[in-house]
Design a protein around this motif. Structure first.
Motif, PDB file in Angstrom:
ATOM      1  N   SER A  97     -65.979-106.504 -11.578  1.00  0.00           N
ATOM      2  CA  SER A  97     -66.068-105.375 -12.388  1.00  0.00           C
ATOM      3  C   SER A  97     -64.969-104.383 -11.947  1.00  0.00           C
ATOM      4  O   SER A  97     -64.474-103.506 -12.952  1.00  0.00           O
ATOM      5  CB  SER A  97     -67.402-104.579 -11.743  1.00  0.00           C
ATOM      6  N   ASP A  98     -64.052-104.591 -11.066  1.00  0.00           N
ATOM      7  CA  ASP A  98     -63.145-103.517 -10.511  1.00  0.00           C
ATOM      8  C   ASP A  98     -61.830-104.285 -10.048  1.00  0.00           C
ATOM      9  O   ASP A  98     -61.019-103.594  -9.397  1.00  0.00           O
ATOM     10  CB  ASP A  98     -63.565-102.321  -9.812  1.00  0.00           C
ATOM     11  N   ARG A  99     -61.735-105.688 -10.002  1.00  0.00           N
ATOM     12  CA  ARG A  99     -60.536-106.419  -9.770  1.00  0.00           C
ATOM     13  C   ARG A  99     -60.446-106.097  -7.968  1.00  0.00           C
ATOM     14  O   ARG A  99     -59.315-106.340  -7.729  1.00  0.00           O
ATOM     15  CB  ARG A  99     -59.303-106.092 -10.388  1.00  0.00           C
ATOM     16  N   ARG A 100     -61.201-105.837  -7.326  1.00  0.00           N
ATOM     17  CA  ARG A 100     -61.178-105.521  -5.960  1.00  0.00           C
ATOM     18  C   ARG A 100     -61.128-106.962  -5.218  1.00  0.00           C
ATOM     19  O   ARG A 100     -62.142-107.902  -5.611  1.00  0.00           O
ATOM     20  CB  ARG A 100     -62.391-104.745  -5.366  1.00  0.00           C
ATOM     21  N   ILE A 101     -60.111-107.230  -4.377  1.00  0.00           N
ATOM     22  CA  ILE A 101     -60.176-108.511  -3.563  1.00  0.00           C
ATOM     23  C   ILE A 101     -61.079-108.235  -2.612  1.00  0.00           C
ATOM     24  O   ILE A 101     -61.176-107.488  -1.668  1.00  0.00           O
ATOM     25  CB  ILE A 101     -58.826-108.679  -2.848  1.00  0.00           C
ATOM     26  N   ILE A 102     -62.103-109.133  -2.403  1.00  0.00           N
ATOM     27  CA  ILE A 102     -63.164-109.244  -1.366  1.00  0.00           C
ATOM     28  C   ILE A 102     -62.970-110.191  -0.266  1.00  0.00           C
ATOM     29  O   ILE A 102     -62.977-109.619   0.768  1.00  0.00           O
ATOM     30  CB  ILE A 102     -64.683-110.130  -2.013  1.00  0.00           C
ATOM     31  N   SER A 103     -62.499-111.266  -0.365  1.00  0.00           N
ATOM     32  CA  SER A 103     -61.625-112.207   0.652  1.00  0.00           C
ATOM     33  C   SER A 103     -60.722-113.132   0.439  1.00  0.00           C
ATOM     34  O   SER A 103     -60.464-113.252  -0.844  1.00  0.00           O
ATOM     35  CB  SER A 103     -62.866-112.920   1.179  1.00  0.00           C
ATOM     36  N   ILE A 104     -59.888-113.643   1.135  1.00  0.00           N
ATOM     37  CA  ILE A 104     -58.885-114.484   0.939  1.00  0.00           C
ATOM     38  C   ILE A 104     -59.245-115.709   1.885  1.00  0.00           C
ATOM     39  O   ILE A 104     -59.245-115.523   3.243  1.00  0.00           O
ATOM     40  CB  ILE A 104     -57.321-113.845   1.176  1.00  0.00           C
ATOM     41  N   PHE A 105     -59.113-116.877   1.477  1.00  0.00           N
ATOM     42  CA  PHE A 105     -59.358-118.018   2.180  1.00  0.00           C
ATOM     43  C   PHE A 105     -57.983-118.787   2.135  1.00  0.00           C
ATOM     44  O   PHE A 105     -57.299-119.074   1.040  1.00  0.00           O
ATOM     45  CB  PHE A 105     -60.419-118.932   1.783  1.00  0.00           C
ATOM     46  N   LYS A 106     -57.370-119.133   3.494  1.00  0.00           N
ATOM     47  CA  LYS A 106     -56.093-119.635   3.340  1.00  0.00           C
ATOM     48  C   LYS A 106     -56.218-121.071   3.976  1.00  0.00           C
ATOM     49  O   LYS A 106     -56.786-121.468   4.866  1.00  0.00           O
ATOM     50  CB  LYS A 106     -55.267-118.645   4.671  1.00  0.00           C
ATOM     51  N   HIS A 107     -55.562-121.843   2.935  1.00  0.00           N
ATOM     52  CA  HIS A 107     -55.433-123.349   3.253  1.00  0.00           C
ATOM     53  C   HIS A 107     -54.002-123.562   3.817  1.00  0.00           C
ATOM     54  O   HIS A 107     -53.191-122.582   3.841  1.00  0.00           O
ATOM     55  CB  HIS A 107     -55.326-123.793   1.871  1.00  0.00           C
ATOM     56  N   THR A 108     -53.699-124.724   4.040  1.00  0.00           N
ATOM     57  CA  THR A 108     -52.446-125.020   4.684  1.00  0.00           C
ATOM     58  C   THR A 108     -51.517-125.806   3.712  1.00  0.00           C
ATOM     59  O   THR A 108     -50.109-125.996   3.964  1.00  0.00           O
ATOM     60  CB  THR A 108     -52.506-126.068   5.945  1.00  0.00           C
ATOM     61  N   SER A 109     -51.991-125.877   2.314  1.00  0.00           N
ATOM     62  CA  SER A 109     -51.016-126.462   1.261  1.00  0.00           C
ATOM     63  C   SER A 109     -51.584-126.080   0.062  1.00  0.00           C
ATOM     64  O   SER A 109     -52.526-125.044  -0.181  1.00  0.00           O
ATOM     65  CB  SER A 109     -51.018-127.923   1.521  1.00  0.00           C
ATOM     66  N   ASN A 110     -50.933-126.419  -0.995  1.00  0.00           N
ATOM     67  CA  ASN A 110     -51.385-126.027  -2.272  1.00  0.00           C
ATOM     68  C   ASN A 110     -52.766-126.307  -2.711  1.00  0.00           C
ATOM     69  O   ASN A 110     -53.417-127.275  -2.298  1.00  0.00           O
ATOM     70  CB  ASN A 110     -50.489-127.142  -3.440  1.00  0.00           C
ATOM     71  N   VAL A 111     -53.477-125.696  -3.173  1.00  0.00           N
ATOM     72  CA  VAL A 111     -54.943-125.382  -3.583  1.00  0.00           C
ATOM     73  C   VAL A 111     -55.043-125.870  -5.195  1.00  0.00           C
ATOM     74  O   VAL A 111     -54.519-125.091  -6.064  1.00  0.00           O
ATOM     75  CB  VAL A 111     -55.748-124.249  -3.235  1.00  0.00           C
ATOM     76  N   CYS A 112     -55.800-126.909  -5.608  1.00  0.00           N
ATOM     77  CA  CYS A 112     -55.988-127.406  -6.855  1.00  0.00           C
ATOM     78  C   CYS A 112     -57.117-127.074  -7.574  1.00  0.00           C
ATOM     79  O   CYS A 112     -57.253-127.048  -8.817  1.00  0.00           O
ATOM     80  CB  CYS A 112     -55.450-128.926  -6.903  1.00  0.00           C
ATOM     81  N   CYS A 113     -58.273-126.945  -6.850  1.00  0.00           N
ATOM     82  CA  CYS A 113     -59.546-126.647  -7.312  1.00  0.00           C
ATOM     83  C   CYS A 113     -60.594-125.859  -6.659  1.00  0.00           C
ATOM     84  O   CYS A 113     -60.239-125.751  -5.472  1.00  0.00           O
ATOM     85  CB  CYS A 113     -60.448-128.127  -7.559  1.00  0.00           C
ATOM     86  N   VAL A 114     -61.418-125.141  -7.082  1.00  0.00           N
ATOM     87  CA  VAL A 114     -62.184-124.268  -6.520  1.00  0.00           C
ATOM     88  C   VAL A 114     -63.764-123.971  -7.375  1.00  0.00           C
ATOM     89  O   VAL A 114     -63.655-124.245  -8.698  1.00  0.00           O
ATOM     90  CB  VAL A 114     -61.678-122.948  -6.397  1.00  0.00           C
TER      91      VAL A 114
END
Length: 623
Positions: free
Chosen positions: A305-322
């Protein structure tokens, strides 16, 4: 919206990882039963997983090339996978192949998507074509290449099947990255290297073509991933390295002189924070949250609704799918680290508050999401629909019974619904049916929730020794989860209390609170306070309200036991005891209209006044 001015929770440690693939994980999809997921990897395999226990159920082999595309049908009956060699395999829900590997594209299959009614599958490829498959017949709809008759041969000389030619194939003219059906199934959106195309999936008519992300960088930004909003009126897209943004497009369909005309307009500013290719985007089941996976090693959760970032999950390498879990409480993501990571989506209201003042960062203490309007216990042992859960909490047992029965009739192997209906039967004091449902749940799949339902049912039938054995077996399924262990100990104490082992039950709760590390203090306080209230009410009931002083002692112990921090925190932990153990509200126990006593503390004295001729205790049903 930038990362600096967004109070996003940053998390580096997932709640669980699923390990087994030997190379990059490029696809993840969950089943609507909430119990399983399937993953696809460059190691040429798919893996079927149990989401609750993290166990690999099946290694699915058949591809000879890296598997790039994956989809599960909306009804959960089909799995489709495509690889770098242009080969497609259809599987059933148990991971058994329904077809031999079939080379259907001349280049790698980049994307697969089932129609909303699960009757069609679209496969998009870097060979610039999309083929639509009929899942009811496993025959292709339309044709490929220059074949014109009904018996089709692939250009590679391989006989495939008897096809029914229906119009022209979807030829996009340039390599395809993503294909997505609209919520109605009428349209098919296709993201390509240079543009975004929308086609009528039935007539194969191209409705509109627009540049998308390619318009914002002249050096060749591509359109990587797509999704539709639930109302089908907007399309969401992500870009590659030269435009690593998320953009929303408003689609307006009008008819001019009998012809369908489509207007495309970008809505608002783009989502900006990622610094590399955004490989995949996914929408939560409620359509309110957006997840984006990127080669910058991060997964973002945004509020749509407002483009607010809720959370950030940090991987150790490139993320391909979610993707989101079926209940929206978790996301699952994978990539170059060869694993699938499960992350808890934080509670939205907590994210929007100021940062904690006690020096503890959100990353140190992430909370589970409250999905939709439902409250969730910190320790997940229940798999239950929001409507059914609310019915259990409010005491609408007939509705809960009906909903669980519908789920069982729809899927005879749904062990969770059998256990949940067992709890409802226990609250109705229908102990025979409660035990039958518990035993059925365990026969389908032994689980923690099945053991708990069996223990409670056996307590109701006064078979306490067997009940304790059932609870003890439950410890086999806590999966080294300390919170689940503590919760099971509390439920066992409640069962002992219901077996008239009152002092032993309270002592067990007190010992748990005093001796166990990292114990959930609030949960222990809730249970102990409830048990004291029940003792007080039982004393007044058994003596027609004559032993006021003894009852007051129990009520005072209850008041002194629980330290109210917030009612929302109490209810979020208390709901699981209401659903599973039939505990009534503590507030109702004190202030129910049937309650005939008023406890008043004056200095060191406790006064109890009778307000009605007869007290009806708020004991659990069936006691």
């Amino acid at each position: 919206m930038t990362e600096e001015n967004s109070p996003a929770i940053q998390i580096t440690t997932p709640t669980r990882t699923f390990r087994g693939h030997e190379y990059t994980v490029f696809g993840v999809a969950v089943f609507p039963d909430r119990q399983r997921m399937v993953t696809a990897s460059f190691d040429h395999t798919l893996r079927l997983w149990d989401l609750e226990y993290g166990v690999e159920l099946k290694k699915m082999e058949g591809h000879r090339n890296e598997v790039r595309a994956l989809a599960v049908s909306r009804d959960g009956q089909w799995i489709a996978s495509g690889d770098y060699g242009g080969t497609l395999i259809a599987w059933n829900r148990d991971g058994e192949p329904l077809t031999q590997p079939i080379k259907v594209h001349s280049n790698w299959i980049t994307s697969l998507d089932f129609s909303p009614d699960s009757t069609f599958l679209a496969s998009g490829s870097f060979d610039a074509t999309t083929i639509i498959w009929n899942t009811q017949t496993l025959q292709a709809q339309g044709y490929y290449g220059n074949a014109t008759n009904c018996v089709r041969y692939m250009p590679f000389g391989q006989y495939l099947a008897t096809w029914q030619a229906q119009g022209n194939p979807i030829n996009c003219g340039v390599g395809i990255y993503c294909v997505r059906y609209s919520p109605s199934g009428e349209y098919l959106a296709i993201a390509t290297l240079t543009n975004i195309q929308i086609w009528n999936s039935g007539t194969r008519e191209c409705i509109v073509v627009f540049q998308g992300h390619s318009a914002f960088n002249y050096n060749g930004s591509c359109n990587a991933s797509l999704l539709w909003t639930p109302d089908g009126k907007q399309l969401v897209s992500s870009g590659t390295d030269l435009d690593p943004t998320i953009r929303i497009w408003d689609l307006t369909y009008t008819r001019i002189c009998g012809s369908l005309s489509t207007w495309i307009m970008q809505v608002g500013e783009p989502y900006k924070c990622h610094t590399r290719l955004i490989s995949m985007i996914a929408l939560s089941p409620t359509g309110t949250l957006l997840a984006s996976a990127s080669y910058d090693h991060q997964v973002y959760i945004w509020r749509l609704s407002d483009r607010r970032i809720i959370s950030i999950f940090k991987h150790t390498s490139n993320v391909c799918c979610v993707t989101f879990s079926a209940d929206g409480r978790h996301i699952l993501s994978g990539g170059f680290d060869n694993v699938i990571s499960k992350w808890a989506v934080p509670v939205l209201e907590d994210v929007l508050k100021d940062q904690p003042s006690d020096g503890v960062s959100p990353e140190d203490s992430p909370k589970e999401q409250v999905a939709d309007d439902a409250q969730q216990s910190d320790c997940e042992i229940l798999t239950i629909d929001t409507t059914a859960r609310n019915a259990c909490i409010t005491g609408d047992l007939s509705t809960a019974d009906r909903l669980f029965t519908q789920e069982i009739n729809a899927d005879g192997n749904d062990h969770n619904s059998c256990a949940n209906r067992s709890f409802v039967m226990a609250r109705k004091a229908d102990w025979d049916r409660a035990l039958d449902d518990a035993l059925k749940s365990i026969s389908i799949r032994p689980s923690l929730i099945g053991c708990i339902s069996k223990g409670i049912a056996l307590c109701g039938k006064r078979q306490f020794q067997n009940a304790m054995k059932a609870f003890d077996l439950g410890f086999m399924f806590v999966d080294t989860n300390v919170k689940k262990t503590h919760l099971l100990l509390l439920i066992k104490a409640i069962a002992l209390f219901n077996a008239d082992e009152h002092e032993e039950a309270i002592l067990r709760v007190q010992d748990l609170a005093a001796t166990c590390p990292n114990v959930d203090d609030l949960a222990c306080q809730i249970v102990e306070a409830y048990l004291h209230v029940q003792l007080g009410l039982n004393v007044l009931d058994d003596t027609d309200g004559m032993r006021h002083s003894e009852a007051a002692d129990h009520f005072t112990s209850a008041v002194n036991t629980i330290r109210f921090s917030s009612m929302s925190a109490i209810h979020s932990k208390y709901d699981v005891f209401v659903v599973v153990c039939s505990l009534q509200s503590i507030r109702k126990s004190f202030f129910t209209p049937h309650c005939a006593c008023l406890v008043i503390r004056v200095g060191p004295h406790v006064l109890v006044a009778n307000c009605a001729p007869k007290l009806v205790p708020c004991a659990p049903s069936g006691r």
